[in-house]
Design a protein around this motif. Structure first.
Motif, PDB file in Angstrom:
ATOM      1  N   VAL A   3       0.832  -1.208   0.000  1.00 46.20           N
ATOM      2  CA  VAL A   3       0.000   0.000   0.000  1.00 46.20           C
ATOM      3  C   VAL A   3       0.866   1.256   0.000  1.00 46.20           C
ATOM      4  O   VAL A   3       0.595   2.200  -0.748  1.00 46.20           O
ATOM      5  N   PHE A   4       1.922   1.291   0.807  1.00 45.80           N
ATOM      6  CA  PHE A   4       2.777   2.481   0.829  1.00 45.80           C
ATOM      7  C   PHE A   4       3.491   2.671  -0.508  1.00 45.80           C
ATOM      8  O   PHE A   4       3.627   3.796  -0.995  1.00 45.80           O
ATOM      9  N   GLY A   5       3.923   1.584  -1.125  1.00 45.20           N
ATOM     10  CA  GLY A   5       4.544   1.696  -2.449  1.00 45.20           C
ATOM     11  C   GLY A   5       3.603   2.318  -3.464  1.00 45.20           C
ATOM     12  O   GLY A   5       4.004   3.167  -4.280  1.00 45.20           O
ATOM     13  N   GLN A   6       2.336   1.934  -3.415  1.00 48.07           N
ATOM     14  CA  GLN A   6       1.346   2.519  -4.322  1.00 48.07           C
ATOM     15  C   GLN A   6       1.100   3.990  -3.977  1.00 48.07           C
ATOM     16  O   GLN A   6       0.904   4.818  -4.859  1.00 48.07           O
ATOM     17  N   CYS A  66      -6.773   8.589  -5.514  1.00 49.15           N
ATOM     18  CA  CYS A  66      -6.622   7.168  -5.220  1.00 49.15           C
ATOM     19  C   CYS A  66      -7.862   6.696  -4.481  1.00 49.15           C
ATOM     20  O   CYS A  66      -8.644   7.496  -3.975  1.00 49.15           O
ATOM     21  N   GLY A  67      -8.025   5.416  -4.438  1.00 47.29           N
ATOM     22  CA  GLY A  67      -9.128   4.849  -3.684  1.00 47.29           C
ATOM     23  C   GLY A  67      -8.849   4.924  -2.198  1.00 47.29           C
ATOM     24  O   GLY A  67      -7.774   5.337  -1.758  1.00 47.29           O
ATOM     25  N   ARG A  68      -9.803   4.503  -1.434  1.00 52.09           N
ATOM     26  CA  ARG A  68      -9.711   4.642   0.015  1.00 52.09           C
ATOM     27  C   ARG A  68      -8.594   3.810   0.625  1.00 52.09           C
ATOM     28  O   ARG A  68      -7.998   4.213   1.620  1.00 52.09           O
ATOM     29  N   LEU A  69      -8.269   2.681   0.050  1.00 54.47           N
ATOM     30  CA  LEU A  69      -7.205   1.845   0.595  1.00 54.47           C
ATOM     31  C   LEU A  69      -5.845   2.531   0.467  1.00 54.47           C
ATOM     32  O   LEU A  69      -5.105   2.649   1.453  1.00 54.47           O
ATOM     33  N   ILE A  70      -5.511   2.997  -0.711  1.00 58.10           N
ATOM     34  CA  ILE A  70      -4.235   3.688  -0.923  1.00 58.10           C
ATOM     35  C   ILE A  70      -4.217   4.987  -0.123  1.00 58.10           C
ATOM     36  O   ILE A  70      -3.182   5.402   0.401  1.00 58.10           O
ATOM     37  N   PHE A 115       5.464   3.301 -13.197  1.00 55.93           N
ATOM     38  CA  PHE A 115       5.373   2.572 -11.933  1.00 55.93           C
ATOM     39  C   PHE A 115       4.567   1.294 -12.125  1.00 55.93           C
ATOM     40  O   PHE A 115       3.616   1.265 -12.904  1.00 55.93           O
ATOM     41  N   GLU A 116       4.931   0.266 -11.380  1.00 55.64           N
ATOM     42  CA  GLU A 116       4.144  -0.953 -11.386  1.00 55.64           C
ATOM     43  C   GLU A 116       2.904  -0.723 -10.528  1.00 55.64           C
ATOM     44  O   GLU A 116       3.003  -0.280  -9.386  1.00 55.64           O
ATOM     45  N   VAL A 117       1.756  -0.991 -11.087  1.00 50.92           N
ATOM     46  CA  VAL A 117       0.503  -0.805 -10.367  1.00 50.92           C
ATOM     47  C   VAL A 117       0.082  -2.146  -9.772  1.00 50.92           C
ATOM     48  O   VAL A 117       0.041  -3.157 -10.473  1.00 50.92           O
ATOM     49  N   ASP A 118      -0.210  -2.140  -8.503  1.00 53.32           N
ATOM     50  CA  ASP A 118      -0.731  -3.321  -7.818  1.00 53.32           C
ATOM     51  C   ASP A 118      -2.246  -3.283  -8.028  1.00 53.32           C
ATOM     52  O   ASP A 118      -2.993  -2.757  -7.209  1.00 53.32           O
ATOM     53  N   TRP A 119      -2.692  -3.800  -9.154  1.00 52.88           N
ATOM     54  CA  TRP A 119      -4.083  -3.634  -9.603  1.00 52.88           C
ATOM     55  C   TRP A 119      -5.104  -4.120  -8.584  1.00 52.88           C
ATOM     56  O   TRP A 119      -6.174  -3.534  -8.450  1.00 52.88           O
ATOM     57  N   LYS A 120      -4.794  -5.166  -7.853  1.00 53.40           N
ATOM     58  CA  LYS A 120      -5.758  -5.675  -6.858  1.00 53.40           C
ATOM     59  C   LYS A 120      -6.068  -4.614  -5.803  1.00 53.40           C
ATOM     60  O   LYS A 120      -7.196  -4.510  -5.338  1.00 53.40           O
ATOM     61  N   LEU A 121      -5.080  -3.832  -5.422  1.00 55.01           N
ATOM     62  CA  LEU A 121      -5.316  -2.781  -4.436  1.00 55.01           C
ATOM     63  C   LEU A 121      -6.169  -1.652  -5.003  1.00 55.01           C
ATOM     64  O   LEU A 121      -6.963  -1.050  -4.296  1.00 55.01           O
ATOM     65  N   TRP A 122      -6.004  -1.366  -6.276  1.00 52.12           N
ATOM     66  CA  TRP A 122      -6.753  -0.284  -6.910  1.00 52.12           C
ATOM     67  C   TRP A 122      -8.161  -0.727  -7.298  1.00 52.12           C
ATOM     68  O   TRP A 122      -9.118   0.017  -7.123  1.00 52.12           O
TER      69      TRP A 122
END
Length: 150
Positions: free
Chosen positions: A46-49, A69-73, A126-133
């Motif tokens: 999450v911090f990387g994103q 960004c969404g609420r998680l990020i 940047f590499e996107v961690d799609w599951k987090l987004w």
């Protein structure tokens, strides 16, 4: 006939760790695992994103892309902002001495801006961690429409 603008992704992979010191990275991971029910692996994801998002927001400032960004990020973004000395130094270093303000709107918009933001981050190398987004595609974020903010 209107033509679509095609954005070409950068070929070089950019690592969010390159934008903070190892000490700052570890500090943010410890703060996230202290304050949220996450292990270090989730906190690092999450911090990387969040760093990728903030750097992209700085690099695209003035383009009125309405990045959000969404609420998680946003959890990691807020934790970083609350660590004010380090966040201010991060901004000064990567935003030409400036400060990237956080100006949330009161209501959330549901216009696909989270998905578009993830795509812009990917286009910036940047590499996107799609599951987090993807988790927040339907909820979206509270950036002010028409504003340069994050």
């Amino acid at each position: 006939m209107a033509t679509a603008t095609v954005l070409t992704p950068r070929t070089a992979h950019r690592d969010p760790r390159d934008f903070v010191t190892p000490e700052l990275w570890n500090r943010q991971i410890h703060l996230l695992t202290r304050d949220w029910p996450w292990d270090a692996v989730m906190a690092e994801r999450v911090f990387g994103q969040a760093v990728s998002y903030l750097i992209t927001a700085m690099e695209t400032w003035g383009q009125e892309l309405e990045l959000c960004c969404g609420r998680l990020i946003d959890i990691a973004v807020h934790n970083f902002i609350l660590d004010t000395v380090y966040y201010r130094e991060f901004c000064a270093q990567h935003f030409d001495g400036g400060f990237l303000e956080h100006i949330p709107e009161i209501t959330f918009k549901y216009d696909g801006s989270v998905r578009r933001t993830a795509q812009v981050i990917a286009e910036h190398g940047f590499e996107v961690d799609w599951k987090l987004w993807e988790r927040d595609y339907a909820r979206c974020g509270p950036c002010r429409p028409g504003a340069n903010c994050h």
